[in-house]
Design an enzyme around this catalytic site. Structure first.
Site, PDB file in Angstrom:
ATOM      1  N   SER A   1      41.644  48.919  32.669  1.00 51.38           N
ATOM      2  CA  SER A   1      41.335  50.352  32.724  1.00 51.38           C
ATOM      3  C   SER A   1      42.332  51.150  31.893  1.00 51.38           C
ATOM      4  O   SER A   1      41.944  52.017  31.100  1.00 51.38           O
ATOM      5  CB  SER A   1      41.359  50.851  34.170  1.00 51.38           C
ATOM      6  OG  SER A   1      40.403  50.159  34.933  1.00 51.38           O
TER       7      SER A   1
ATOM      8  N   ASN B   1      30.049  43.240  32.105  1.00 48.67           N
ATOM      9  CA  ASN B   1      30.537  42.717  33.378  1.00 48.67           C
ATOM     10  C   ASN B   1      29.447  42.513  34.422  1.00 48.67           C
ATOM     11  O   ASN B   1      29.610  41.723  35.335  1.00 48.67           O
ATOM     12  CB  ASN B   1      31.629  43.634  33.945  1.00 48.67           C
ATOM     13  CG  ASN B   1      31.278  45.095  33.877  1.00 48.67           C
ATOM     14  OD1 ASN B   1      31.048  45.653  32.794  1.00 48.67           O
ATOM     15  ND2 ASN B   1      31.192  45.718  35.028  1.00 48.67           N
TER      16      ASN B   1
ATOM     17  N   GLN C   1      35.922  41.123  29.974  1.00 48.49           N
ATOM     18  CA  GLN C   1      35.155  40.008  30.548  1.00 48.49           C
ATOM     19  C   GLN C   1      35.151  38.788  29.631  1.00 48.49           C
ATOM     20  O   GLN C   1      34.801  37.692  30.060  1.00 48.49           O
ATOM     21  CB  GLN C   1      33.697  40.434  30.800  1.00 48.49           C
ATOM     22  CG  GLN C   1      33.520  41.329  32.002  1.00 48.49           C
ATOM     23  CD  GLN C   1      33.799  40.628  33.325  1.00 48.49           C
ATOM     24  OE1 GLN C   1      33.548  39.438  33.498  1.00 48.49           O
ATOM     25  NE2 GLN C   1      34.330  41.368  34.283  1.00 48.49           N
TER      26      GLN C   1
ATOM     27  N   SER D   1      42.428  42.160  30.409  1.00 51.04           N
ATOM     28  CA  SER D   1      43.020  42.282  31.743  1.00 51.04           C
ATOM     29  C   SER D   1      43.304  40.904  32.328  1.00 51.04           C
ATOM     30  O   SER D   1      42.424  40.035  32.343  1.00 51.04           O
ATOM     31  CB  SER D   1      42.052  43.051  32.648  1.00 51.04           C
ATOM     32  OG  SER D   1      42.550  43.075  33.969  1.00 51.04           O
ATOM     33  N   GLY D   2      44.518  40.722  32.821  1.00 52.86           N
ATOM     34  CA  GLY D   2      44.940  39.418  33.323  1.00 52.86           C
ATOM     35  C   GLY D   2      44.131  38.860  34.479  1.00 52.86           C
ATOM     36  O   GLY D   2      43.819  37.664  34.510  1.00 52.86           O
TER      37      GLY D   2
ATOM     38  N   THR E   1      59.491  50.330  33.308  1.00 52.22           N
ATOM     39  CA  THR E   1      60.124  49.021  33.202  1.00 52.22           C
ATOM     40  C   THR E   1      59.051  47.945  33.168  1.00 52.22           C
ATOM     41  O   THR E   1      58.153  47.918  34.006  1.00 52.22           O
ATOM     42  CB  THR E   1      61.083  48.806  34.401  1.00 52.22           C
ATOM     43  OG1 THR E   1      61.987  49.913  34.423  1.00 52.22           O
ATOM     44  CG2 THR E   1      61.862  47.513  34.265  1.00 52.22           C
TER      45      THR E   1
ATOM     46  N   CYS F   1      27.970  50.627  45.189  1.00 58.81           N
ATOM     47  CA  CYS F   1      28.290  50.935  46.582  1.00 58.81           C
ATOM     48  C   CYS F   1      29.777  51.213  46.771  1.00 58.81           C
ATOM     49  O   CYS F   1      30.179  51.908  47.687  1.00 58.81           O
ATOM     50  CB  CYS F   1      27.864  49.786  47.491  1.00 58.81           C
ATOM     51  SG  CYS F   1      28.266  48.175  46.855  1.00 58.81           S
TER      52      CYS F   1
HETATM   53  C1  PLP Z   1      37.440  44.584  35.252  1.00 60.39           C
HETATM   54  C2  PLP Z   1      37.033  45.321  34.035  1.00 60.39           C
HETATM   55  C3  PLP Z   1      37.762  46.445  33.568  1.00 60.39           C
HETATM   56  C4  PLP Z   1      38.926  46.991  34.338  1.00 60.39           C
HETATM   57  O1  PLP Z   1      40.040  46.137  34.340  1.00 60.39           O
HETATM   58  P1  PLP Z   1      41.184  46.355  35.427  1.00 60.39           P
HETATM   59  O2  PLP Z   1      42.270  45.432  34.997  1.00 60.39           O
HETATM   60  O3  PLP Z   1      40.619  45.992  36.738  1.00 60.39           O
HETATM   61  O4  PLP Z   1      41.604  47.785  35.332  1.00 60.39           O
HETATM   62  C5  PLP Z   1      37.351  47.048  32.413  1.00 60.39           C
HETATM   63  N1  PLP Z   1      36.295  46.593  31.719  1.00 60.39           N
HETATM   64  C6  PLP Z   1      35.570  45.537  32.116  1.00 60.39           C
HETATM   65  C7  PLP Z   1      34.414  45.082  31.301  1.00 60.39           C
HETATM   66  C8  PLP Z   1      35.914  44.870  33.298  1.00 60.39           C
HETATM   67  O5  PLP Z   1      35.178  43.836  33.697  1.00 60.39           O
END
Ligand code: PLP
Length: 395
Positions: free
Chosen positions: A71, A151, A179, A199-200, A237, A324
């Site tokens: 995000s 996603n 994704q 994203s990790g 940090t 939801c």
């Molecule tokens: C999960 C996701 C995000 C957000 O990542 P976070 O690390 O949870 O903030 C953004 N884009 C896609 C396509 C995702 O699947």
């Protein structure tokens, strides 16, 4: 049986990543900004992580910025390109109707600030057309943002082709690859992107850590003011244990992608084939151009939420396309974008597999899901109307 089939929401932390987290926290506990030896050792470890992440993506180390996740990376890329463009009088942004909310809500904020936002349609298959993107590109365009893999329905977008057009027209191009990274080959040069978010926790690292790739020369504004960490572009940090864990997870996830993709896509196709036998259902997205672990269906005459609850009672952790979580009853914007009507979109189910998914789990889901769908239909007034011909089937 317990089956975790919600890997698009988050993944279990890999043991190697957990080990790296613990070891880094113990061994490199210094603050990388400190001048003493403990700080310097931590700084060196941070550099090593940056180099490794860059190598996996085909980037230079100085093009990698560590962030708190997908995000944040999406926000920073989009806002940077938008505000930079606005300074030159360019205020048009092109994106798609099926982006993650981290992108869509950032675009909505920009729209309120006077930017023109064009969301491209994706058609029934859930894939944006390169020509549609090209038609919208003009001299006022300050950013194009197209996700690499969706996603919800797992569709793969023609990012490389759109990126090539952007490069020719000198328009900054961002891709949300959250994704995709760790699940298919991702190379910033092949994709022709200027910004890429990852994203990790979507590939076996802990939550709260991610990265933003920013091509050399592309504008970058900082969202968080403070110290000079991340070359002055992201204060705070550095979360070194999490960064080290993500680096290990990324290397492990991408070590043998062809084997991983082959194995998981075979399980995916088996599950899709089995669930397709349920009457009045439809696969969401493209059967081929999709993430190796994504299975997404709509079942007519039932509610996705009830389906999830009953599946959970059977030990199956799945997800539905309806929003939801936000407490709203609106069906998923992605399912609406591929033309599912509200009633049908409400009956959606997403199962996302991992390399830990087994044949036994696929067999179990293939047995339980049709049973639960039939049970819910047996109690559904909508289904009764369909059966009695008082309503017509859509699927
Ligand atoms: C999960 C996701 C995000 C957000 O990542 P976070 O690390 O949870 O903030 C953004 N884009 C896609 C396509 C995702 O699947």
């Amino acid at each position: 049986m317990f089956v975790y089939a919600d890997n698009a929401a988050t993944t279990k932390v890999r043991p190697a990543a957990l080990k790296a987290f613990e070891e880094t926290a113990q061994k490199y506990f210094g603050n990388p900004s400190s001048l003493h030896s403990a700080g310097q050792r931590a700084k060196e470890e941070l550099t090593r992580c940056r180099e490794k992440v860059a190598a996996v993506l085909g980037a230079r180390p100085e093009e990698i910025y560590f962030t708190s996740g997908g995000s944040e990376s999406d926000n920073q890329a989009i806002l940077s390109a938008a505000y930079f463009g606005a300074k030159k009088g360019k205020k048009k942004i092109i994106s798609t109707a099926i982006e993650h909310h981290a992108v869509l809500h950032t675009l909505k904020k920009l729209q309120k600030e006077g930017f023109e936002v064009v969301l491209l349609p994706v058609g029934e298959r859930g894939i944006v057309k390169v020509e549609d993107a090209e038609k919208e590109m003009d001299e006022n365009t300050c950013l194009v943002s197209v996700m690499l893999a969706n996603n919800e329905i797992g569709t793969l977008q023609p990012v490389s082709e759109i990126g090539k057009l952007c490069r020719e027209k000198k328009i900054p191009f961002h891709t949300d690859a959250v994704q995709a990274v760790g699940h298919m080959p991702v190379n910033v040069n092949d994709l022709n992107c200027d910004y890429l978010a990852l994203s990790g926790h979507k590939f076996g690292a802990p939550r709260g850590v991610g990265a933003l790739y920013v091509r050399r020369g592309a504008p970058l504004l900082n969202l968080i003011e403070g110290g000079a960490q991340e070359r002055g572009k992201r204060a705070g940090t550095e979360n070194l244990p999490a960064i080290a864990a993500m680096t290990v997870a990324l290397e492990e996830a991408t070590r043998d992608l062809p084997a991983y993709m082959k194995k998981v896509s075979a399980l995916r196709d088996e599950l899709i084939e089995n669930l397709s036998k349920i009457p009045h259902c439809a696969l969401n997205g493209d059967p081929e151009k999709r993430l190796c672990g994504n299975v997404s269906f709509c079942f007519e005459g039932i509610e996705g939420e009830s389906l999830l609850l009953l599946l959970d009672e059977e030990g199956i952790c799945a997800s539905s396309g309806s929003a939801c979580t936000s407490g709203s009853l609106d069906p998923s914007h992605v399912l609406l974008a591929i033309g599912r009507v509200h009633d049908v979109a409400h009956g959606s189910l997403r199962l996302t597999l991992s390399e830990d998914t087994t044949e036994e789990e696929i067999a179990y889901m293939s047995e339980k899901i049709p049973q639960v769908v039939a049970y819910l239909r047996g109690m559904s007034p909508v289904w009764r109307d369909l059966q009695e011909g008082k309503r017509t089937y859509i699927l």
